[in-house]
Design an enzyme around this catalytic site. Structure first.
Site: not given
Ligand code: PGA
Length: 256
Positions: A13, A15, A98, A100, A170, A176, A216
Site C-alpha cells: 500500500n 499510500k 483503510h 487512514e 490492521e 506506520g 509495520s
Molecule cells: P505500515 O502500513 O506497514 O507502514 O505500518 C500498513 C498499512 O497502512 O497498510
C-alpha cells in the site's frame, strides 16, 4: 491448518507516495519477482500512477491495485473514481476502508460495505481493512470491535462475495508506528475474524477467506507473522516502498 486452501496475498500500500517517474523506477526494481501460484503480489499505487503501473508490470508477476473506490456507478461525485473506471484500466485489486480513510476522510462501516460491494460487482478484488484502535485494545474490546466491523462491513454479502473479499486485519496502533503486533496477537485476531465468518457463513467459507495482517510488517518480522496459521499474507505500507524489503517479505511468504 487449512492454510493451503487459501490464496496468500502480499500487497504493497504505497499510500500518497511516489510520483509517476518514481513509481516506474520502483516497479522496475520489483519486476524480477518470479511468478508463484501460491503467493499473489499486488502493488496499490496512487490513482495517477495506475496506468503507468499497469504498463510497467505487464508480463511480470505483479498485479496492480488502487487505494479507494466510490460506491456509485457514476454521477455528480466530484473527485471520486468508480469501480468500472478502475476495471476498464485493467486494475484487479482495491484497498477499501483503510484506517487512514476512516480516520481522516470520514469512512464508516456503511460506506466500506457499499464500496466493497461495488468493487465486487465490477469484478475487482477488495482488500477490505478492519482493525482496532489502541484504546480499544487496552479496554479489552478488540474482539467486539472486529466482530462489529466484519458484520457491518460485509452485511448482505453472499457466501461467494465473502470468499472473494480479502480481509486485511490492521490494528490501527501498529500502522506506520514501527510497533508491530506480536505474531501471536496477529494470529489470534485473524483467527477470531475467521471464527466470526464461520458463524455467519459456515466453516467452508471461513476457511476459504484470505486474511492478511498489516501494520509495520517488514523484512525482519514477516516470516514470524506469516507463519501464523490464520495469517494469509500482508498489507504493507512503509516497507513496500523499498524494493529489497518488499522482495524479502515476498520471499518470506513464498518459502513459508
Ligand atoms: P505500515 O502500513 O506497514 O507502514 O505500518 C500498513 C498499512 O497502512 O497498510
Amino acid at each position: 491448518m487449512k492454510k493451503d486452501l487459501r490464496r496468500v496475498v502480499i500487497a504493497g500500500n504505497w499510500k500518497m507516495n511516489k510520483t509517476r517517474s518514481e513509481s516506474t523506477e520502483l516497479l522496475k526494481q520489483l519486476s524480477d519477482i518470479s511468478a508463484n501460484n501460491d503467493v499473489i503480489v499486488v502493488t496499490c499505487v496512487p490513482f495517477t500512477n495506475l496506468e503507468t503501473a499497469l504498463a510497467v508490470t505487464k508480463g511480470t508477476a505483479i498485479k496492480v491495485g488502487a487505494q479507494n473506490v466510490h460506491f456509485e456507478k457514476n454521477g455528480a461525485f466530484t473527485g471520486e473514481i468508480s469501480a468500472d473506471m478502475l476495471k476498464e484500466l485493467g486494475v484487479e485489486y482495491v484497498v477499501i476502508g483503510h484506517s487512514e480513510r476512516r480516520q481522516y476522510f470520514g469512512e464508516t462501516d456503511e460506506t466500506v460495505n457499499l464500496r466493497t460491494k461495488a468493487a465486487l460487482d465490477a469484478g475487482l478484488i477488495p482488500l477490505m481493512c478492519v482493525g482496532e484502535l489502541l484504546e480499544e485494545r487496552e479496554a479489552c474490546i478488540t474482539e467486539e470491535v472486529l466482530a462489529r466491523q466484519i458484520k457491518l462491513d460485509m452485511a448482505g454479502f453472499t457466501a461467494d462475495q465473502v470468499k472473494k473479499t480479502v480481509i486485511a486485519y490492521e490494528p490501527v496502533w501498529a500502522i506506520g508506528t514501527g510497533k508491530t503486533a506480536t505474531a501471536e496477537q496477529a494470529g489470534e485476531a485473524c483467527g477470531f475474524i475467521r471464527s466470526v465468518i464461520a458463524k455467519l457463513h459456515g466453516n467452508d467459507v471461513a476457511n476459504a477467506v484470505t486474511i492478511q495482517y498489516g501494520g509495520s510488517m517488514n523484512a525482519k518480522n514477516a516470516t514470524e507473522l506469516l507463519a501464523q496459521a490464520d495469517v494469509d499474507g500482508g498489507l504493507i505500507g512503509g516497507a513496500s516502498l523499498i524494493a529489497d524489503d518488499f522482495k524479502a517479505i515476498i520471499n518470506a511468504a513464498v518459502s513459508g
